[in-house]
Every structure is written in C-alpha cells, then in structure tokens.
Design a protein around this motif. Sequence first.
Motif, PDB file in Angstrom:
ATOM      1  N   LYS A  34       0.836  -1.208   0.000  1.00 48.31           N
ATOM      2  CA  LYS A  34       0.000   0.000   0.000  1.00 48.31           C
ATOM      3  C   LYS A  34       0.868   1.253   0.000  1.00 48.31           C
ATOM      4  N   TRP A  37       2.333   1.784  -3.450  1.00 47.71           N
ATOM      5  CA  TRP A  37       1.368   2.404  -4.359  1.00 47.71           C
ATOM      6  C   TRP A  37       1.154   3.873  -4.028  1.00 47.71           C
ATOM      7  N   ARG A  38       1.196   4.229  -2.731  1.00 39.93           N
ATOM      8  CA  ARG A  38       1.055   5.638  -2.346  1.00 39.93           C
ATOM      9  C   ARG A  38       2.163   6.462  -3.003  1.00 39.93           C
ATOM     10  N   TYR A  65      -6.719   4.051  -4.499  1.00 43.62           N
ATOM     11  CA  TYR A  65      -6.352   2.735  -3.973  1.00 43.62           C
ATOM     12  C   TYR A  65      -7.591   1.886  -3.717  1.00 43.62           C
ATOM     13  N   GLY A  69      -8.447  -1.336  -5.931  1.00 47.32           N
ATOM     14  CA  GLY A  69      -8.387  -2.522  -5.089  1.00 47.32           C
ATOM     15  C   GLY A  69      -9.686  -3.300  -5.085  1.00 47.32           C
TER      16      GLY A  69
END
Length: 80
Positions: A34, A37-38, A65, A69
């Motif tokens: 996560k 991806w940030r 996200y 997701g």
Amino acid sequence: SNTEVDKISHSFKTAYKETCVQHPCFGNSIMSTKDWWRVCVLKSFEYAGVNLTPDQKENVFRRIYSLFGSHATYSAFPDA
C-alpha cells in the motif's frame, strides 16, 4: 479534459517505472504494498504538475487505492 488525463497517464507510467527501480518487488520487505502504491500514485500527480495539499494527497490516494483494489475497475474477457 483528455489532455489532463493523458498527462496523468503518461506521468503514471514514468512514476511506475521509477518506483519499481527505487523499491523493487512492490517494496519487498522495506515497505508495505500500500505504501509502495502511495509513492507511485502521488509521484504521478506531482509529475503531471498537479499541486495537492497533504490532505488532498491522502484523499486522492485513498480513493484511487480503494477503487483499483476493488472489482469495480476490472472485468473478465468475453472468452474467459
């Protein structure tokens, strides 16, 4: 507009490649997927020239996200 979408799309490709080099294997054991991806998503907007406040960055990331997701953005091929 399409120009802004194209700019962010191009910026995403650059940010994705760069993030893959800087943090291989989606962060491996150094960071969570996560967080990886940030970094990638926020670089995409930065490279596209979009200035966001810290709160806006967090909100934009959470929405993107969450959307990607979920199953909402994907579909099976007709022959699947």
